[in-house]
Structures are given as C-alpha cells and as structure tokens.
Scaffold this motif. Structure first.
Motif, PDB file in Angstrom:
ATOM      1  N   GLU A 168       4.216  -1.366   2.285  1.00  0.00           N
ATOM      2  CA  GLU A 168       3.920  -0.259   1.370  1.00  0.00           C
ATOM      3  C   GLU A 168       2.430   0.108   1.445  1.00  0.00           C
ATOM      4  OE1 GLU A 168       4.486  -0.279  -3.204  1.00  0.00           O
ATOM      5  OE2 GLU A 168       6.303  -1.097  -2.268  1.00  0.00           O
ATOM      6  N   LEU A 169       1.588  -0.909   1.399  1.00  0.00           N
ATOM      7  CA  LEU A 169       0.141  -0.678   1.441  1.00  0.00           C
ATOM      8  C   LEU A 169      -0.253  -0.045   2.766  1.00  0.00           C
ATOM      9  CD1 LEU A 169      -1.142  -4.059  -0.064  1.00  0.00           C
ATOM     10  CD2 LEU A 169      -1.058  -1.834  -1.187  1.00  0.00           C
ATOM     11  N   ASN A 170       0.367  -0.529   3.836  1.00  0.00           N
ATOM     12  CA  ASN A 170       0.076   0.001   5.162  1.00  0.00           C
ATOM     13  C   ASN A 170       0.461   1.482   5.244  1.00  0.00           C
ATOM     14  OD1 ASN A 170       1.214  -0.272   8.485  1.00  0.00           O
ATOM     15  ND2 ASN A 170      -0.913  -0.433   7.863  1.00  0.00           N
ATOM     16  N   GLN A 171       1.597   1.818   4.630  1.00  0.00           N
ATOM     17  CA  GLN A 171       2.015   3.220   4.642  1.00  0.00           C
ATOM     18  C   GLN A 171       1.079   4.108   3.834  1.00  0.00           C
ATOM     19  OE1 GLN A 171       6.172   2.854   3.708  1.00  0.00           O
ATOM     20  NE2 GLN A 171       6.475   2.252   5.852  1.00  0.00           N
ATOM     21  N   GLN A 172       0.420   3.503   2.849  1.00  0.00           N
ATOM     22  CA  GLN A 172      -0.558   4.280   2.069  1.00  0.00           C
ATOM     23  C   GLN A 172      -1.886   4.410   2.814  1.00  0.00           C
ATOM     24  OE1 GLN A 172      -0.692   2.158  -1.642  1.00  0.00           O
ATOM     25  NE2 GLN A 172       1.461   2.599  -2.051  1.00  0.00           N
ATOM     26  N   GLY A 173      -1.943   3.902   4.029  1.00  0.00           N
ATOM     27  CA  GLY A 173      -3.125   4.123   4.859  1.00  0.00           C
ATOM     28  C   GLY A 173      -4.100   2.954   4.915  1.00  0.00           C
ATOM     29  N   ILE A 174      -3.736   1.821   4.335  1.00  0.00           N
ATOM     30  CA  ILE A 174      -4.628   0.665   4.400  1.00  0.00           C
ATOM     31  C   ILE A 174      -4.320  -0.132   5.672  1.00  0.00           C
ATOM     32  CG2 ILE A 174      -5.286  -1.510   3.274  1.00  0.00           C
ATOM     33  CD1 ILE A 174      -4.549  -0.164   0.612  1.00  0.00           C
TER      34      ILE A 174
END
Lengths: 250, 290
Positions: free
Chosen positions: A186-192
């Motif tokens: 989820e965090l990765n999809q938010q660009g992190i």
C-alpha cells in the motif's frame, strides 16, 4: 525515467582491516521496492548505515537526491525502521502517540513544539497503519506485530520518500507478516520507495519488485523471478556457503 | 501544625526548598529511571559527600568561609559527573563500571577528608540524613537558580531527551547529537543532587529521584503522565516527610523516604487489586454474553 533517490558509486567500506563492502554500485529510484538479501556479515546493515549517513564510506561517493550525502541535511526524507526497534525496553512508559511523535523530532528541531497540524498528522499516520484504537496505550502493552506497525508509523510521520526496513518481520507471527506486507505494498503504491532487508528469501522474492544480493560485493540485482530460478549452486556461491532455502507456499 | 513553618524563616526556607526539589528530583528522575541509570544518582551523591567533607574541612582549618560545603559539594558533583561520562566512554562495553569506580572514589575521599577534620560532627550528620533546619536563605536562592536551569533545559531539550532515552540508535539516525545531550543530562543530575542533599541527605538523595518514578510508572499511561504522577508522589512525600520529621525530631531524609516506600507499596497493591477486578469483570461479561 524515475529519479534516483540514492546513488552509490564505487563505494568501499572497511572496519579496520576487514573489508565490509567492495566497489558497490547501487541505485534506489523513486517507486522502487527492493529486497536486500545476503549472508550474515555480508554488509547489509553497513550498506544501510552508509545510506543513513551513520557511517562514511572509505572511498567512493554517495548521493541522496543528487546531492553529496555530506551536504544533505534533510534527515526526514529517509525513514528507518531498525532491527532493534523490536528490542526496546518493553516497560518504557510511552504511549503510541508519543512514540510516533518522536518521528518528528528531527524535522521540528530544538525548542519547536508540535503544531496542531503535526498532531493531526500523527493521528493520520497511526490510522494509516491501522492502529488508531491504540493511540493512548503504552507501546509495551502491544504485540510484536503491532509494535512494528507503530515503528513504521514513526518512520512515516515525517513524510519520507524512502523507507528502509532492517529485518522488520523478526518476532512477528506468520499471519501478521502477511498483513505487514500488505501494508508495505500500500505504501509503495502511494509512491514511497522501499528498501527491505531480510533473511527470508522466500517471502522477499514473493513481494519485492527487485532483489539485490549482497555479500561484500553486489552479486545479483534484478527481477525476483530470475533470482528464485537461480540454481542452488549459484546461490550458494553468492552466499559463500551451502544454502538451505526456506521456500514459502503462497 | 503548619504555623511554625511559616513563623520561622529557617523552616520556611526548608519548606520552599522541599517543594522545589519535590518537583525537580522526580522530573529528572523519570529520565534517569527509563534510561536505567538509577545508580548514577547514588554514585554522584557519594561524590557530593566528598565535596561537602572537603568544604567542612576547609571551614575548620581556615576558619573562613571561602567555599561553603554546599558549593564544594556542588563542584565535586559536577566534576564527578564529568568523570562518569569519561569512564563510560573508556569502558564502552561495561558502562555500569563507571558507577562503582566513582562511588568508591567518593567514599574514599570522604573518609580521608572527614578524618583529617578530626571526625564527624552534627553538621556532617545533617548532610548524611538531611535536616529541617539547615537551609540558609542563600542556599534557597542557589537551589532556586538550579531548579530554574533544570526546568528550562528540560523544556528546551524535552523531545531530544525523550528520543534518546527511548532509543539511542534512532536518535543518532535522526541527526541528534547524542553525546552533547547526554552530557547535559548528566550535568543536570549533578545539579539536582547537590540541590536535594540539604533536605534528604547524601544517603537518600537518589531515592527521591527514583522512588516516585517507581510508583508512577505502575499506573501512568505514557511518558508525560509518568512525569506528572512522579512529581505528585514526590511532593506528597516531601511535604508530609518534612512536617512529620520536624515534629518527631527525626531527620527528614528518613521520613520522606519511608513515606515514598509506603506510597509505593500502596500503589502496587491497589494496582494489583484493580487489575484483578478488571479481569474478573471481563470474565463475568464473557460468561453472560455466552
């Protein structure tokens, strides 16, 4: 093309006479989800310490967002969840709120108090890791998996663009490990961007977009499927010793 | 009963000093306890004793008051804190080793100074166990200044001290200068010990820093609450201990500490009963809903 967050060129590092890292060329770009594997003593933690600026390379250069690391002062853009986050003093009287607020210390600087926005941000971040119900509980009263989420919230609260996690699933049970990876996706999809260090090759190849295998030098940097299709002999050569792979059935 | 405390200046000084140290000792004590440095306070108090003995010796030999025992104690305490820091770095793998080294140096020096000055006298006795009549106006002023310094520094560095106490590694990752903050912290400890000694005495000063925290940590949620409860415990014990010590003619060090111990036992017991009650309630609730 995605911008590079971390760029390491010909980085060498020694502890006294012992060579820990040898001629590392390594990049982390925006949106990456990199799994870092390798044997104990292979230099994984050293690599992280270099990126965080805790250690300085013996030779070679490290750039963060295109700037030499010595000149890079915005400590909050890289979040870090250490292996030791799990071994803090369990009786320490700190609430979840207070622990997450610690993540803003560097951003705020000396004497500055938390503003209303900061306080909102803390609550939002705790909600993001699904722990809002526990906001005013003592951190020591939570389970290992819950504590790990709080330490991630602490790293996230200052809006980092890269999150480095060192063996984050040690001491977390299997079911919660899955939930934990869902959160990371989820965090990765938010660009992190994520750099995740682990022993667990099976889980790693299942979740990360790229796998990096480090044993003093970089032995492999590429697709997880390619990495899992490597022969046992090949992997044992990278690790410097015979390897018993833990495979996970998903 | 309180009337005497306001009628006589020396009692008023004592009372005000008591209220001040009832705040600063548990305030700093909370950081000391969570950092597992409780014994450092003990080591520094013994070094302070050496300083006091030195001051008393000077007074006796020269007849002049160049350096009152309060200030020589304060000086020794600060120097002792510097040595502890130095030793903790020398013995990085055995940091607690600094404590017995400094403590024995303090006791050794005290013995030498006391015997050169030809033994104990009542003054020294009051430094060991505290006194209700020992605080001069000047002492009160100095202690007030110390308290101000301690409160301001903790206010300014609260976030950093808290982070450093919780997790030293994370503190260094976020670019906090751990060495400097830690140094400031040890210096504050030395100041608070020197300030508290007049009331509770050398032998019991560390208990005023740690016992209120031992109680509050049982019931508080979070760090700030731990500090607030510790100060409440500290104040109750200091005020009740001073008054009872005065009327029973016992050095207040003894009464204050025993009240703290009593409060600790009550807190632990009440907490235990309350927890058992909650568990029972939950169990009953579960049975009903089944």
């Amino acid at each position: 093309m995605a911008k590079a967050i971390v760029n390491m060129e010909h980085v060498h590092f020694r502890y006294g006479h012992r060579k820990a890292l040898d001629d590392i060329q390594f990049q982390i770009k925006e949106g990456d989800f990199i799994g870092l594997v390798g044997p104990n003593g292979g230099g994984k933690t050293t690599l992280i310490k270099l990126i965080l600026g805790i250690e300085k390379p013996t030779s070679g250069s490290i750039e963060i967002f295109g700037q030499p690391i010595e000149k890079f002062k915005q400590k909050n853009v890289i979040g870090y969840v250490s292996q030791k986050a799990n071994s803090f003093n369990k009786g320490f009287p700190a609430t979840v709120y207070e622990v997450v607020a610690m993540g803003l210390t560097a951003k705020l600087g000396i004497m500055k108090r938390l503003t209303r926005q900061d306080k909102m941000k803390i609550k939002e971040t705790v909600a993001k890791v699904g722990m809002l119900d526990y906001l005013y509980d003592n951190i020591g009263d939570l389970s290992g998996g819950q504590q790990q989420r709080i330490f991630i919230a602490r790293a996230l609260v200052s809006d980092p663009q890269l999150l480095i996690l060192d063996e984050p699933t040690v001491g977390v049970d299997a079911e919660n490990v899955e939930k934990f990876f869902d959160l990371l996706h989820e965090l990765n999809q938010q660009g992190i961007s994520l750099l995740l260090v682990t022993h667990d090759i099976g889980t790693m190849t299942h979740h990360a977009q790229q796998v990096v295998c480090l044993n003093k030098t970089l032995h492999f940097h590429g697709n997880p499927n390619t990495f899992s299709s490597l022969s046992k002999e090949q992997l044992s050569e990278y690790y410097g010793h015979p390897l018993n792979l833990v495979t996970h059935q998903h | 009963m309180l009337a005497n405390f306001f009628e006589y200046e020396f009692l008023r000084n004592t009372f005000l000093t008591g209220i001040i140290i009832g705040i600063i000792a548990p305030l700093l004590g909370t950081f000391i306890v969570v950092r597992r440095l409780s014994l450092i306070a003990d080591a520094l108090s013994h070094v302070t004793l050496a300083g006091i003995a030195f001051g008393l010796l000077l007074e006796k030999k020269t007849g002049a008051v160049l350096l009152t025992p309060f200030y020589s104690g304060l000086g020794f305490s600060v120097i002792g804190s510097l040595f502890i820091e130095r030793l903790r770095r020398v013995y990085a793998a055995f940091q607690e080793l600094a404590i017995p080294i400094i403590m024995s140096a303090g006791v050794g020096l005290s013995v030498i100074f006391i015997s050169i000055a030809n033994g104990f006298n009542t003054d020294l006795y009051s430094y060991l166990f505290g006194s209700v009549s020992a605080v001069s106006r000047q002492d009160l002023m100095s202690i007030g200044v110390i308290a101000l310094i301690v409160c301001v520094v903790i206010f300014v560095y609260y976030k950093e001290l808290f982070l450093l106490s919780f997790d030293e590694e994370h503190a260094s990752v976020t670019g906090i200068n751990a060495k400097t903050i830690h140094f400031i912290f040890i210096l504050l400890t030395a100041l608070v010990i020197a300030a508290s000694i007049r009331i509770v005495g050398v032998l019991l000063v560390s208990s005023l820093m740690t016992l209120p925290v031992a109680s509050s940590i049982r019931i508080a949620k979070g760090f700030k609450q731990t500090i607030i409860y510790a100060i409440i415990y500290g104040e109750v014990a200091v005020i009740a201990g001073l008054i009872s010590g005065y009327y029973l003619e016992i050095p207040p060090g003894g009464t204050i500490v025993m009240i703290l111990i009593l409060l600790l036992i009550i807190t632990i017991t009440v907490k235990k009963i309350a927890t058992a009650f909650v568990i029972r309630k939950h169990r009953l609730h579960d049975e009903v809903s089944e």
